[in-house]
Enzyme design. Structure first.
Site, PDB file in Angstrom:
ATOM      1  N   SER A 201       0.838  -1.187   0.000  1.00 58.69           N
ATOM      2  CA  SER A 201       0.000   0.000   0.000  1.00 58.69           C
ATOM      3  C   SER A 201       0.882   1.248   0.000  1.00 58.69           C
ATOM      4  O   SER A 201       1.829   1.340   0.773  1.00 58.69           O
ATOM      5  CB  SER A 201      -0.869  -0.007   1.258  1.00 58.69           C
ATOM      6  OG  SER A 201      -1.617   1.179   1.334  1.00 58.69           O
ATOM      7  N   CYS A 327      -7.840   1.024  12.945  1.00 56.41           N
ATOM      8  CA  CYS A 327      -9.249   0.663  12.715  1.00 56.41           C
ATOM      9  C   CYS A 327      -9.949   0.306  14.017  1.00 56.41           C
ATOM     10  O   CYS A 327     -11.159   0.394  14.110  1.00 56.41           O
ATOM     11  CB  CYS A 327      -9.355  -0.513  11.757  1.00 56.41           C
ATOM     12  SG  CYS A 327      -7.852  -0.891  10.881  1.00 56.41           S
TER      13      CYS A 327
HETATM   14  C1  LIG Z   1      -2.607  -0.476   6.586  1.00 55.25           C
HETATM   15  C2  LIG Z   1      -2.577  -1.940   6.399  1.00 55.25           C
HETATM   16  C3  LIG Z   1      -3.437  -2.581   5.493  1.00 55.25           C
HETATM   17  C4  LIG Z   1      -4.499  -1.831   4.725  1.00 55.25           C
HETATM   18  O1  LIG Z   1      -3.968  -1.042   3.714  1.00 55.25           O
HETATM   19  P1  LIG Z   1      -4.863   0.167   3.124  1.00 55.25           P
HETATM   20  O2  LIG Z   1      -4.069   0.659   1.966  1.00 55.25           O
HETATM   21  O3  LIG Z   1      -4.981   1.178   4.220  1.00 55.25           O
HETATM   22  O4  LIG Z   1      -6.164  -0.411   2.722  1.00 55.25           O
HETATM   23  C5  LIG Z   1      -3.324  -3.946   5.335  1.00 55.25           C
HETATM   24  N1  LIG Z   1      -2.413  -4.653   6.028  1.00 55.25           N
HETATM   25  C6  LIG Z   1      -1.571  -4.090   6.892  1.00 55.25           C
HETATM   26  C7  LIG Z   1      -0.572  -4.926   7.609  1.00 55.25           C
HETATM   27  C8  LIG Z   1      -1.627  -2.716   7.121  1.00 55.25           C
HETATM   28  O5  LIG Z   1      -0.796  -2.163   8.003  1.00 55.25           O
END
Ligand SMILES: *Cc1c(COP(=O)(O)O)cnc(C)c1O
Length: 402
Positions: A201, A327
């Site tokens: 991401s 979250c």
């Molecule tokens: C932040 C995160 C996600 C989600 O990614 P987004 O781009 O915010 O949807 C998934 N897995 C981990 C380990 C994360 O830290």
């Protein structure tokens, strides 16, 4: 005078690097084309996407055509889990994952269970590191996917992916990893870890929000999550988020060229913060393995301190940190990761995650070390007073006062 602001919540999100912003800017203005158009405008956009694909693949030691762009880590994780299960043949299907995954994997796995797929959630001990033997023992004849995260978002603990990759290869089972917290922090080599799918991401490595990538090894049978066009080699339809993709590419290039320096610098600051807290504040311990950990993360349990109250008290003094997954902030439930690694609910509620980043300075850490001991002392004094008055409500009243 404005208050000093110290951002120690980089595992939740990171600021966009100036070079990333600069790289994106033309694609929000004059280079606005749709990459599917055959004219000049379209080809500018298409060229930019292919350059970004190259930059992302280099960070992972992958081939460019094995990288598909998505809307972020959550979509990449969902595509991997649903896509592999849907493409797999057979009446009964089984997935192996762990109890410490991000909700993007855990909740996708739970949704699969509601559709009749069997899922094993491998347990993890106090180290916060999964035992590859436990993963192997969870495998059944009908196992179609193993999904184990690379680095945990709450503890920073790095999972033994090379061993798990070898197990998956030997059994001919697809292997996915959520590498959102690893990308840009530690070296990643998809060949070395023998992974078939990998999620990342942009906004966790100083890129923009709402864009990510899914690495899919050539030859992997994967059904798309969405339908609507042949973009991204049929893996992800929809007009591409060109500025976002350009930003992700640039962020990966910067991360790759500065990986070692950055890890050493940030690691030294994290160690200074951690040692400073452990040495000056009694009743503090690090949660999870301290050796096999991303260099930017420290998760510390503060006995007799309510985590939520602590986060609010630090925010009032300009310091941003977190009680765990962003979250679940605001939720009353303690972190599923901390309870999975054997912390009691009360202990889990007293743990704080400090996550440093590219823009964290030595002055930031000195300021944090000035503020934190005093705040802990205050919160403990309140908790002691409250428990003397009403012995059963140790922590609850402390958060009401905050
Ligand atoms: C932040 C995160 C996600 C989600 O990614 P987004 O781009 O915010 O949807 C998934 N897995 C981990 C380990 C994360 O830290």
């Amino acid at each position: 005078m404005t208050m000093r602001r110290v951002y120690l919540d980089n595992n939740a999100t990171t600021p966009v690097a100036p070079e990333v912003y600069e790289a994106m800017s033309p694609y929000l203005r004059e280079d606005f084309g749709n990459a599917s158009s055959i004219h000049w405008f379209g080809q500018r956009a298409k060229g930019a996407i292919e350059d970004a694909r190259e930059q992302v693949s280099k960070l992972l030691n992958a081939r460019a055509n094995e990288v598909a762009f998505t809307s972020g880590g959550t979509e990449s994780d969902n595509t991997a889990l649903f896509g592999i299960v849907e493409a797999a043949r057979g009446e009964s299907k089984h997935v192996v994952t762990t109890a410490i995954e991000h909700h993007a994997v855990l909740h996708a796995a739970q949704a699969l269970e509601r559709r009749g797929v069997k899922v094993s959630y491998v347990r993890v001990g106090p180290s916060g590191i999964v035992d590859p033997g436990d993963v192997e023992r969870a495998i059944r004849p009908e196992t179609v996917l193993i999904s184990v995260m690379y680095a945990n978002n709450e503890l920073g603990t790095i999972q033994p992916l090379e061993e798990i990759g070898r197990i998956a290869r030997k059994r001919d089972i697809y292997f996915h990893t959520d590498a959102v917290q690893a990308a840009g922090k530690i070296p990643i080599d998809v060949e070395k870890i023998a992974v078939d799918l990998l999620s990342m991401s942009a906004h966790k490595l100083n890129g923009p929000k709402g864009v990510g990538a899914l690495y899919v090894r050539r030859g992997t049978a994967l059904k798309p999550l969405l339908y609507g066009g042949s973009h991204e080699r049929d893996r992800r339809p929809g007009t591409e988020n060109v500025p976002g993709i350009v930003g992700l590419g640039k962020a990966c290039e910067i991360a790759r060229t500065h990986l070692a320096d950055s890890a050493a610098r940030i690691g030294a600051l994290r160690d200074r913060l951690e040692e400073g807290i452990l040495q000056t504040i009694p009743g503090t311990t690090v949660v999870g393995d301290r050796a096999s950990r991303t260099p930017n993360t420290a998760n510390i349990a503060f006995e007799r301190v309510d985590g939520e109250a602590f986060v609010i008290a630090l925010d009032l003094r300009g310091i941003a940190c977190s009680t765990g997954a962003a979250c679940s902030s605001g939720a009353i439930d303690p972190s599923h990761v901390l309870t999975a690694v054997g912390r009691s609910p009360a202990e889990a509620r007293s743990s704080i995650r400090f996550s440093l980043g590219k823009f964290t300075s030595a002055e930031d850490i000195e300021y944090a070390l000035e503020v934190i001991p005093a705040v802990v002392q205050q919160l403990r004094a309140i908790a002691a007073r409250v428990s003397a008055e009403a012995p059963d409500s140790r922590f609850s009243a402390a958060s009401k006062h905050a």
